[in-house]
Write an enzyme that holds these catalytic residues in place. Structure first.
Site, PDB file in Angstrom:
ATOM      1  N   HIS A  74      -9.001  -8.054   0.349  1.00 29.53           N
ATOM      2  CA  HIS A  74      -8.193  -6.872   0.668  1.00 29.53           C
ATOM      3  C   HIS A  74      -6.997  -7.287   1.524  1.00 29.53           C
ATOM      4  O   HIS A  74      -7.097  -8.198   2.342  1.00 29.53           O
ATOM      5  CB  HIS A  74      -9.040  -5.825   1.395  1.00 29.53           C
ATOM      6  CG  HIS A  74      -9.794  -4.961   0.432  1.00 29.53           C
ATOM      7  ND1 HIS A  74      -9.791  -3.588   0.478  1.00 29.53           N
ATOM      8  CD2 HIS A  74     -10.546  -5.294  -0.638  1.00 29.53           C
ATOM      9  CE1 HIS A  74     -10.522  -3.115  -0.516  1.00 29.53           C
ATOM     10  NE2 HIS A  74     -10.995  -4.125  -1.204  1.00 29.53           N
ATOM     11  N   GLU A  75      -5.895  -6.590   1.286  1.00 31.19           N
ATOM     12  CA  GLU A  75      -4.613  -6.861   1.964  1.00 31.19           C
ATOM     13  C   GLU A  75      -4.094  -8.282   1.771  1.00 31.19           C
ATOM     14  O   GLU A  75      -3.431  -8.825   2.661  1.00 31.19           O
ATOM     15  CB  GLU A  75      -4.689  -6.564   3.486  1.00 31.19           C
ATOM     16  CG  GLU A  75      -4.960  -5.129   3.834  1.00 31.19           C
ATOM     17  CD  GLU A  75      -6.443  -4.829   3.926  1.00 31.19           C
ATOM     18  OE1 GLU A  75      -7.205  -5.726   4.297  1.00 31.19           O
ATOM     19  OE2 GLU A  75      -6.844  -3.692   3.600  1.00 31.19           O
TER      20      GLU A  75
ATOM     21  N   GLU B 257      -8.915   4.717  -1.114  1.00 30.62           N
ATOM     22  CA  GLU B 257      -9.174   4.994   0.306  1.00 30.62           C
ATOM     23  C   GLU B 257      -8.086   5.849   0.952  1.00 30.62           C
ATOM     24  O   GLU B 257      -8.339   6.525   1.945  1.00 30.62           O
ATOM     25  CB  GLU B 257      -9.336   3.684   1.079  1.00 30.62           C
ATOM     26  CG  GLU B 257      -8.062   2.861   1.151  1.00 30.62           C
ATOM     27  CD  GLU B 257      -8.258   1.474   1.768  1.00 30.62           C
ATOM     28  OE1 GLU B 257      -9.373   0.946   1.681  1.00 30.62           O
ATOM     29  OE2 GLU B 257      -7.289   0.931   2.311  1.00 30.62           O
TER      30      GLU B 257
ATOM     31  N   HIS C 269     -18.979  -8.802   4.349  1.00 33.02           N
ATOM     32  CA  HIS C 269     -17.652  -8.312   4.703  1.00 33.02           C
ATOM     33  C   HIS C 269     -17.090  -9.156   5.836  1.00 33.02           C
ATOM     34  O   HIS C 269     -17.705  -9.266   6.903  1.00 33.02           O
ATOM     35  CB  HIS C 269     -17.718  -6.837   5.146  1.00 33.02           C
ATOM     36  CG  HIS C 269     -16.359  -6.247   5.384  1.00 33.02           C
ATOM     37  ND1 HIS C 269     -16.036  -5.526   6.501  1.00 33.02           N
ATOM     38  CD2 HIS C 269     -15.227  -6.300   4.631  1.00 33.02           C
ATOM     39  CE1 HIS C 269     -14.761  -5.140   6.421  1.00 33.02           C
ATOM     40  NE2 HIS C 269     -14.256  -5.599   5.305  1.00 33.02           N
TER      41      HIS C 269
ATOM     42  N   GLU D 140       0.800  -1.226   0.000  1.00 28.18           N
ATOM     43  CA  GLU D 140       0.000   0.000   0.000  1.00 28.18           C
ATOM     44  C   GLU D 140       0.837   1.283   0.000  1.00 28.18           C
ATOM     45  O   GLU D 140       0.399   2.325   0.471  1.00 28.18           O
ATOM     46  CB  GLU D 140      -0.992  -0.046   1.168  1.00 28.18           C
ATOM     47  CG  GLU D 140      -1.945  -1.230   1.011  1.00 28.18           C
ATOM     48  CD  GLU D 140      -3.115  -1.247   1.977  1.00 28.18           C
ATOM     49  OE1 GLU D 140      -3.250  -0.318   2.790  1.00 28.18           O
ATOM     50  OE2 GLU D 140      -3.907  -2.208   1.912  1.00 28.18           O
TER      51      GLU D 140
ATOM     52  N   GLU E  17      -7.364  -6.191  -3.491  1.00 27.35           N
ATOM     53  CA  GLU E  17      -6.846  -4.831  -3.302  1.00 27.35           C
ATOM     54  C   GLU E  17      -5.335  -4.922  -3.530  1.00 27.35           C
ATOM     55  O   GLU E  17      -4.886  -4.736  -4.643  1.00 27.35           O
ATOM     56  CB  GLU E  17      -7.209  -4.324  -1.907  1.00 27.35           C
ATOM     57  CG  GLU E  17      -6.823  -2.874  -1.709  1.00 27.35           C
ATOM     58  CD  GLU E  17      -6.901  -2.469  -0.257  1.00 27.35           C
ATOM     59  OE1 GLU E  17      -7.325  -1.344  -0.007  1.00 27.35           O
ATOM     60  OE2 GLU E  17      -6.496  -3.257   0.626  1.00 27.35           O
TER      61      GLU E  17
HETATM   62  C1  NOJ Z   1      -8.992  -1.938   4.761  1.00 29.41           C
HETATM   63  C2  NOJ Z   1      -9.722  -2.134   3.487  1.00 29.41           C
HETATM   64  O1  NOJ Z   1      -8.923  -1.819   2.387  1.00 29.41           O
HETATM   65  C3  NOJ Z   1     -10.950  -1.274   3.525  1.00 29.41           C
HETATM   66  O2  NOJ Z   1     -11.616  -1.334   2.288  1.00 29.41           O
HETATM   67  C4  NOJ Z   1     -11.819  -1.728   4.665  1.00 29.41           C
HETATM   68  O3  NOJ Z   1     -12.904  -0.853   4.752  1.00 29.41           O
HETATM   69  C5  NOJ Z   1     -11.052  -1.690   5.982  1.00 29.41           C
HETATM   70  N1  NOJ Z   1      -9.818  -2.367   5.851  1.00 29.41           N
HETATM   71  C6  NOJ Z   1     -11.832  -2.337   7.113  1.00 29.41           C
HETATM   72  O4  NOJ Z   1     -11.952  -3.708   6.868  1.00 29.41           O
HETATM   73 CA    CA Z   2      -6.384  -1.643   2.362  1.00 28.30          CA
END
Ligand code: NOJ
Ligand code: CA
Length: 699
Positions: free
Chosen positions: A481-482, A506, A411, A172, A500
């Site tokens: 994500h991550e 973000e 989620h 990131e 991601e």
């Molecule tokens: C990081 C993620 O990239 C983001 O999209 C998410 O809202 C937050 N973590 C919380 O899970």
């Molecule tokens: Ca992230």
């Protein structure tokens, strides 16, 4: 005498054959691969493109815990060659068909002293080379530990390079553009405090996909394909020799990989062309992945989605239900804060908005208990993935979504506790099936548990694949994500639609954001491995944050263009419904733009500077075009010769308004309607940090 002569000539033949086998060449089009074995029996390779050196003679091999010199003392046992030219259809993607044409050369090696076997398989495509190591089944090498992989890429010049640090836990970072020899990530790693976990022990290491441009006009991209049961490969730069060396992400005790032969490593990929557009059009990484493993795929539906998300990112609401982790009300429950975003009424508002605008999905974050102290404590059991907060009425919400023809997106934030998620995974996916969720967004914010493991190590690489397989078993699409950055595994697991694994939009909400050239670099780097959930579509460019000066570093029109330039089959419309309603004419582009394509044309491209891509809607005659620029204004100038001959189209051009500028005047846009055909040219001015989006609908 005659006998002596025959013996001599046989010996000559034998040593000639051996020597001849030590040097092998294979080529396709302009790409040539050369293999050689040094005097000390160490394998090397080099790559040329149109006679120009791309990778100079570079070493191959390993150190193993049980054999510290598994890189020399080899002999060539044999060489096999074959070639292939086939076409396959992805379940979804940027093109309907993908051609897989290559020449393959397998070099069979044997360590002379021990007899251990190692094969190196090279595939030469018209746009680059992939190679992998194969450890055949053998008695002398069955279970073993890889201490290091020694693969090198010795570059032919001090190329212009687009890089992020080689960090074991995150992708990131913002990109740096520098000469190869100037790579040094220390200051950037130290200052990137907005990134949750940073572990970058080697200041000269960079992440792949690594994009380079040579002074003589070659575009070179190094990455890997089919990362399975092995750690991610990062690259260490040695400025003196301009050599990039593989650095595998270690596990908790410092080992790199645990292997049981027969075993194949991921492919190491070198994509090369004299045109930047060819890098973006390359299918080399996908072609090096295995075909789909899924029994059925008719439940996989690319879609757009909105979400309860940006309001938390910008501080308008919270994921947590309470402001306190430990204080409870008199009745023993959490004390509601009054600003929990994932409440039933708000979710229904998003469902209404999605239904009104033909958006397929609604993501809801912060719906489940645990967010009061979810992150930063390296705590193992944070979430159970099935218990909603008291103000999230899942029964009512499910019925409401179904009644409006909208799918809910689950989620599952793990806060890095993969062990906890592994244990709960079946329960979590059963819950999704029971409540009609068709997709899940996972998250790994925080230090990994098992403690000591890294996001990009072998253990976690296997975990992400376990999740993709489990999701497939329950017919759920996945957006991770991550995770480790993708390596084309979306071919093998077409339900693993997006990741991601990069610095998304973000960062414009909770940190200093992304520079105006960021989105012109990502397609050449991170997206070379697969689609990205970048979360585009922020319309309120300024004024969403209480932090002075914080804003998105693009114009509004550029946010629209990202729907075409930043491909994802799960694509978010990330802003709040009210911000879209304030610009419903511009929002029309997001309503219309597809997420699955029959064809893609990269019309203009230069990494770090600009990008213009046109894509043809799956199963329709319509095209959609996105053009973006960096901090410099430019004029997009493209011929529409890809349109059907003799056919008329209505083009709606969403462009930067007069005087638009990402910093001073980012929300100014103009919409123009034209009639075009295959003879037309489209010339559109892009503001500094700007862009244009065009829908071209057949009449
Ligand atoms: C990081 C993620 O990239 C983001 O999209 C998410 O809202 C937050 N973590 C919380 O899970
Ligand atoms: Ca992230």
């Amino acid at each position: 005498m005659l006998q002596k002569f025959i013996a001599c000539s046989c010996l000559f033949c034998f040593s000639y054959t051996l020597r001849a086998q030590q040097n092998q060449t294979a080529s396709l089009g302009k790409v040539q691969l050369n293999f050689s074995l040094d005097r000390d029996g160490s394998p090397n390779y080099s790559v040329d493109y149109g006679g120009k050196p791309v990778v100079l003679s570079s070493r191959l091999g390993f150190t193993l815990a049980e054999d510290s010199t598994f890189y020399r003392g080899f002999q060539v046992r044999g060489v096999e060659r074959k070639s292939t030219d086939t076409v396959w259809q992805p379940v979804w993607g940027e093109t309907r068909e993908i051609r897989d044409k290559y020449v393959e050369m397998t070099v069979h090696l044997q360590e002379a002293a021990s007899g251990k076997l190692l094969d190196i398989v090279f595939r030469i495509f018209t746009d680059g080379v992939g190679f992998r190591y194969v450890f055949p089944r053998q008695d002398g090498l069955r279970y073993f530990v890889v201490s290091d992989e020694l693969t090198q890429f010795r570059m032919a010049g001090d190329h212009k390079t687009f890089w992020i640090p080689g960090d074991y836990d995150t992708n990131e970072y913002p990109y740096t553009t520098s000469a190869l020899s100037a790579i040094d990530n220390a200051a950037l790693v130290a200052s990137s405090t907005a990134i949750a976990v940073r572990v970058a022990p080697d200041r000269y290491a960079v992440q792949t996909p690594l994009m380079m441009k040579s002074a003589d006009g070659l575009y070179i991209n190094i990455h890997e394909a089919a990362l399975v049961n092995y750690p991610a490969m990062q690259l260490h730069m040695d400025a003196a020799t301009l050599t990039l060396s593989a650095r595998l992400v270690p596990d908790a005790v410092g080992n790199k990989a645990y292997v049981h032969a027969p075993f194949s490593t991921p492919w190491r990929t070198i994509i090369v062309s004299d045109k930047a557009a060819d890098i973006l059009s390359s299918k080399l990484v996908l072609n090096l992945n295995e075909p789909s493993k899924l029994a059925t795929t008719d439940w996989i539906h690319p879609m757009k989605f909105v979400g309860i998300w940006w309001e938390m990112q910008t501080g308008k609401g919270t994921w947590s239900y309470s402001d306190y982790a430990d204080s409870l009300s008199a009745s023993g429950g959490l004390i509601p804060s009054g600003h929990h975003s994932a409440n039933t009424k708000n979710v229904e508002r998003y469902i209404d908005f999605a239904a009104r605008n033909h958006i397929g999905g609604v993501l809801v974050e912060g719906w489940n208990v645990g967010w009061e102290d979810w992150f930063g404590n390296w705590k193992e059991n944070v979430f159970d993935f099935v218990t909603p907060y008291p103000d999230f009425d899942i029964r009512a919400i499910t019925a409401y979504a179904a009644g409006h023809g909208v799918k809910l997106i689950m989620h599952n934030e793990t806060s890095g506790s993969a062990t906890n998620y592994d244990r709960q995974m079946d329960t979590a996916f059963r819950f999704m099936t029971a409540w009609g969720y068709g997709a899940v967004k996972t998250g790994y914010v925080g230090k990994i548990i098992p403690r000591g493991e890294h996001h990009d190590g072998q253990w976690m690489v296997n975990h992400y694949i376990r999740v993709a397989e489990k999701a497939a078993q329950y017919h759920v699409m996945l957006d991770a994500h991550e995770p480790v950055r993708p390596t084309g595994l979306q071919r093998t697991y077409p339900n693993w639609m997006a990741c991601e694994a990069a610095r998304g939009n973000e960062y414009n909400a909770f940190a200093d954001g992304n520079a105006p050239d960021h989105e012109t670099i990502l397609p050449f780097t991170r997206l070379m491995g697969g689609p990205m959930d970048y979360t585009p579509g922020i319309f309120r460019i300024r004024g969403y944050s209480s932090v002075p000066g914080r804003q998105v570093h693009t114009t509004l029109a550029k946010q629209l263009a990202l729907y075409v330039t930043m491909y994802s089959p799960l694509q978010m419309a990330a802003d709040l419904p009210e911000n879209y309603e304030a610009h419903s004419d511009a929002f029309q582009f997001i309503r219309d733009v597809p997420v699955d394509w029959d064809d893609t044309k990269v019309l203009e491209a230069e990494p770090g500077d600009y990008l213009t891509i046109a894509r043809k809607e799956k199963g329709a005659a319509n095209w959609y075009l996105g053009a973006i620029t960096d901090e410099n204004a430019r004029t997009m100038n493209v011929a529409l010769s890809f349109l059907d001959k003799g056919r008329k189209y209505k083009a709606v051009v969403y462009k930067d308004g007069a005087g638009a500028d990402w910093k001073q005047n980012p929300e100014s846009y103009a919409i123009e309607t034209l009639t075009v055909d295959s003879q037309s040219k489209l010339v559109v001015k892009l503001a500094p940090g700007g862009g244009a989006a065009v829908s071209i609908v057949a009449l």
